[in-house]
Design a protein around this motif. Structure first.
Motif, short mmCIF file in Angstrom:
data_model
loop_
_atom_site.label_atom_id
_atom_site.label_comp_id
_atom_site.label_asym_id
_atom_site.label_seq_id
_atom_site.Cartn_x
_atom_site.Cartn_y
_atom_site.Cartn_z
N VAL A 138 0.95 -7.18 11.09
CA VAL A 138 1.16 -6.05 12.01
C VAL A 138 2.11 -5.01 11.42
N THR A 139 3.14 -5.45 10.68
CA THR A 139 4.08 -4.46 10.11
C THR A 139 3.36 -3.54 9.12
N ASP A 140 2.36 -4.07 8.43
CA ASP A 140 1.61 -3.23 7.49
C ASP A 140 0.84 -2.13 8.23
N LEU A 189 11.17 -2.90 9.24
CA LEU A 189 10.14 -3.69 9.92
C LEU A 189 9.95 -5.02 9.20
N LEU A 217 1.83 -0.84 11.07
CA LEU A 217 2.84 0.11 11.56
C LEU A 217 3.31 1.04 10.44
N VAL A 218 3.52 0.48 9.25
CA VAL A 218 3.91 1.32 8.11
C VAL A 218 2.77 2.30 7.79
N LEU A 237 -1.82 5.70 0.57
CA LEU A 237 -1.16 4.42 0.85
C LEU A 237 -1.28 4.04 2.32
N ALA A 297 -2.68 1.70 -5.05
CA ALA A 297 -3.30 1.91 -3.72
C ALA A 297 -4.47 0.96 -3.53
N GLU A 306 1.36 8.49 15.91
CA GLU A 306 2.33 7.57 15.31
C GLU A 306 3.19 6.92 16.40
N LEU A 326 -2.99 0.56 3.47
CA LEU A 326 -2.36 -0.44 4.35
C LEU A 326 -3.24 -0.75 5.56
N GLY A 330 10.18 1.52 7.60
CA GLY A 330 9.17 0.59 7.08
C GLY A 330 9.82 -0.66 6.50
N VAL A 365 5.18 -0.69 -0.29
CA VAL A 365 4.81 0.70 -0.01
C VAL A 365 6.03 1.48 0.51
N THR A 400 -3.18 -2.54 -2.89
CA THR A 400 -2.61 -2.60 -1.54
C THR A 400 -3.72 -2.83 -0.51
N GLY A 420 3.32 -3.59 3.14
CA GLY A 420 4.18 -2.55 3.71
C GLY A 420 5.57 -2.48 3.09
N ARG A 453 12.61 8.63 5.83
CA ARG A 453 12.55 8.01 7.16
C ARG A 453 11.52 6.87 7.18
N THR A 454 10.35 7.14 6.64
CA THR A 454 9.31 6.11 6.60
C THR A 454 9.76 4.92 5.75
N LEU A 497 3.47 2.95 17.04
CA LEU A 497 4.76 2.26 16.96
C LEU A 497 5.10 1.60 18.30
N MET A 532 3.13 5.27 9.99
CA MET A 532 4.25 6.12 9.59
C MET A 532 3.91 6.93 8.34
N MET A 533 3.24 6.28 7.39
CA MET A 533 2.84 6.98 6.17
C MET A 533 1.81 8.08 6.48
#
Lengths: 213, 213
Positions: free
Chosen positions: B147-149, A166, B151-152, B36, A14, B199, B40, A163, A29, A17, A26, A158-159, B203, B155-156
């Motif tokens: 950006v994807t990090d 993405l 978004l993840v 996590l 963590a 979330e 991120l 993820g 993760v 990251t 991501g 799902r994540t 997203l 979600m996390m």
């Protein structure tokens, strides 16, 4: 070679990251989330096996526990694969670009790197998507004392799927091979749909979570 | 005392989760997901700091990185807290119940254990819910390469909040203190709503994920 991410401590992973180091991000993760999703689904199966009350589903639970085990191991490896796929692209970036020939070679290597960087999270998403049938079965028929673990498993899966996708999408934008892009775009749409629908269905199976969506 | 979960390897933590050992389960996994998520969000802030292109948001990113840092540390501790809160209840279960007095003492201790087992994941959910404002800000104004990090991260965080709340709910069902139950039920509803809406909003901010919902 640097220490494998899977061998770092939970806290260390963590911490790394959070830093500005290029990896993990991501993608790793998401793979970790998938491994934990598989772990939770397997745990519910393992907490069902050997219980008199659940004798009837014992054989099914043993099969599910084994499947979850295999998926967890695969996703744990994906944590490191995701980071190493990134390296091909970074190598390409550093290639010389003085002559036309070098430019072409560099471009080709960059395309190769981008494809690898799309392929690894795609495989991770495909693997993580296989968890839903296990989560669903253990929530439906497994030890009811562990139902929340099965529900968290579905959410983590799902994540993990979305993820990872993405990370596929972000690379897909720069890939010139149209057939590759078309194939991956179709796969992405299908997997995203699966992840969203399956999680919703599983959360809807318990009165602890059926009001969420 | 056994090894702290946060000090186990990423692989070892997943392996132990999968086993039929009582801990870690969905509660600790949710706290890990939260850590996590914070990591991120912090990473995107850290990848924005010091970049000429993002000079205007540098100060804001520094504040966000620090906030994310604090949340990550708190959630890492929650991984172990979740498992230890469970122990009070398990101790109560083992108390003698031969006399009326013993029965009453056992019942009281069980109620105490149940409240602790609800309180710890509630705190985890409340902490994880604070991540959304950071994820949102880094997705909106942070380094677009990451950006994807972000978004993840969102979600996390959603999985962390809702997963922790499932562990609150499962304990709430056995708690007799009506005022406690009412207070917690109201908090749960609010936090679930926050997690789902935040979330979805985050997203929706990127064209990589705005078609998901």
């Amino acid at each position: 070679m640097a220490e494998l991410l899977k061998n770092m401590t939970v806290e260390g992973f963590a911490d790394l990251t959070a830093s500005d180091a290029p990896a993990p991000g991501g993608g790793s993760v998401s793979a970790n989330a998938g491994a934990l999703a598989a772990a939770l689904a397997g745990m519910v199966a393992n907490l069902t096996i050997g219980k008199k009350k659940y004798e009837e589903v014992e054989d099914e639970m043993k099969v599910l526990a084994e499947k979850a085990d295999a998926l967890r191991r695969e996703l744990i490896e994906d944590i490191d694969k995701d980071s190493s796929s990134f390296n091909i692209y970074m190598e390409a970036i550093g290639m010389p670009k003085d002559t036309e020939e070098q430019k072409e070679a560099r471009k080709a290597k960059m395309q190769e790197g981008l494809k690898a960087a799309a392929k690894v999270p795609m495989e991770c998403a495909e693997t993580a998507a296989k968890i839903f049938e296990i989560s669903e079965a253990v929530v439906a028929k497994g030890n009811t004392n562990a139902v929340t673990d099965g529900l968290v498993s579905a959410m983590m899966a799902r994540t993990a799927v979305i993820g990872a996708l993405l990370n596929v999408k972000i690379n897909l934008g720069s890939i010139k091979d149209e057939a590759f892009v078309a194939e991956y775009t179709a796969k992405i749409e299908k997997l995203e749909k699966t992840a969203i629908e399956e999680e919703k269905k599983i959360l809807g199976m318990s009165d602890l979570s059926d009001k969420l969506y």
